[in-house]
Design an enzyme around this catalytic site. Structure first.
Site, PDB file in Angstrom:
ATOM      1  N   PRO A 131      -4.854  -0.207  -3.235  1.00  0.00           N
ATOM      2  CA  PRO A 131      -5.659  -1.091  -2.245  1.00  0.00           C
ATOM      3  C   PRO A 131      -4.658  -1.875  -1.404  1.00  0.00           C
ATOM      4  CG  PRO A 131      -6.549  -0.844  -4.595  1.00  0.00           C
ATOM      5  CD  PRO A 131      -5.239  -0.105  -4.631  1.00  0.00           C
ATOM      6  N   GLU A 132      -5.350  -2.176  -0.080  1.00  0.00           N
ATOM      7  CA  GLU A 132      -4.518  -3.018   0.609  1.00  0.00           C
ATOM      8  C   GLU A 132      -5.352  -4.306   0.902  1.00  0.00           C
ATOM      9  OE1 GLU A 132      -2.578  -1.531   4.104  1.00  0.00           O
ATOM     10  OE2 GLU A 132      -2.162   0.645   3.355  1.00  0.00           O
TER      11      GLU A 132
END
Length: 296
Positions: free
Chosen positions: A2-3
């Site tokens: 996840p960014e």
């Protein structure tokens, strides 16, 4: 992994249930995730009030009323869901689907006092995520945070700052942008997207974006604007769906449907009049997607 925009969407999704609540009990269903939990973790935080949720880079920060902060990182496959009564809500959408298999529910926050009682459940099949507890006043000097660069959404990130960081560097631009000491929280997906928007090759040397006098070039000015815009667009895509998502589905945000180059190998480039094709190369073990015809 996840960014930043995904973590920010998760933060926004959890805030209504967690901010102002009392953490009645922290239930740990195993002794570790990527790392062992802190000693006496559950006992230390159970009974504390949750004053706010924030984010630094890709870390979710849960501030408690005694000055301590629970630090959570989602790793490769971590996610949260909120259960209140018969409903379940999984804040955040990710390019790779998150697990809803209860056998991977490793941590449960039992909450009371912010409306209905609720459970916030952390699920992580691969267990690459982790949780720790840090005194908020010591966070700047903590090993997790002390070397992080400015946020891509903050005022500290500008072309002059990057010019100082990039000057004289032969390092490929893609690698320089992924270096968390330069910019905090900027990950592979959004680096690819920002480089495409600014028509810059991931292979280009970072130092070529700085003039002989040490000033930022027009290309570097363009890149900073692209970074800000792509992160803002991604956050808006996730956040805008918070009002309308179906709770039992939990799907939030559709920015991945708007990727211009990431994971679009062999598809036509979307730059007007380009006529090129999106290609894929590997840099330092990471896939870079770009159009060689219009990114130089």
């Amino acid at each position: 992994m996840p960014e930043l925009p995904e973590v920010e969407t998760v933060r926004r999704g959890l805030a209504p249930s967690m901010e102002g609540a009392v953490l009645k009990e922290l239930e740990l269903r195993r002794s570790d995730l990527r790392f062992p939990f802190p000693v006496d973790f559950a006992r230390t935080v159970s009974g504390r009030g949750i004053t706010s949720l924030s984010r630094r880079a890709k870390y979710l920060l849960i501030d408690l009323d005694d000055g301590m902060t629970i630090v959570s990182h989602l790793g490769m496959s971590g996610s949260f869901r909120v259960e209140a009564g018969a409903s379940a809500d999984a804040p955040g959408t990710f390019h790779h689907p998150r697990s809803k298999d209860e056998k991977h529910d490793h941590v449960v926050f039992h909450l009371t006092g912010a409306g209905d009682d609720a459970r916030v459940i952390y699920n992580d099949p691969r267990r690459f995520g982790f949780m720790d507890i840090v005194r908020r006043a010591d966070m700047v000097s903590h090993p997790f945070f002390r070397d992080l660069g400015p946020e891509p959404t903050g005022n500290e990130l500008d072309a002059d700052y990057l010019a100082k960081r990039f000057a004289g560097k032969a390092q490929p631009l893609k690698s320089a942008l992924l270096d968390q000491k330069n910019i905090a929280g900027l990950g592979n997906i959004y680096v690819c997207e920002a480089l495409w928007r600014s028509h810059l090759s991931p292979l280009r040397a970072a130092g070529t974006l700085v003039t002989d006098s040490g000033r930022p070039s027009e290309a570097l000015e363009r890149l900073v604007i692209a970074i800000r815009e792509v992160i803002a667009d991604a956050i808006a895509a996730g956040g805008s769906s918070l009002r309308d998502h179906i709770q039992t589905d939990g799907s939030l945000g559709y920015f991945q449907h708007s990727f211009s180059v990431y994971d679009r190998e062999a598809q036509p480039c979307g730059t007007p009049g380009c006529g090129g094709t999106v290609g894929r190369i590997v840099q330092a073990g990471r896939s870079s997607f770009y159009c060689a015809a219009c990114q130089s």
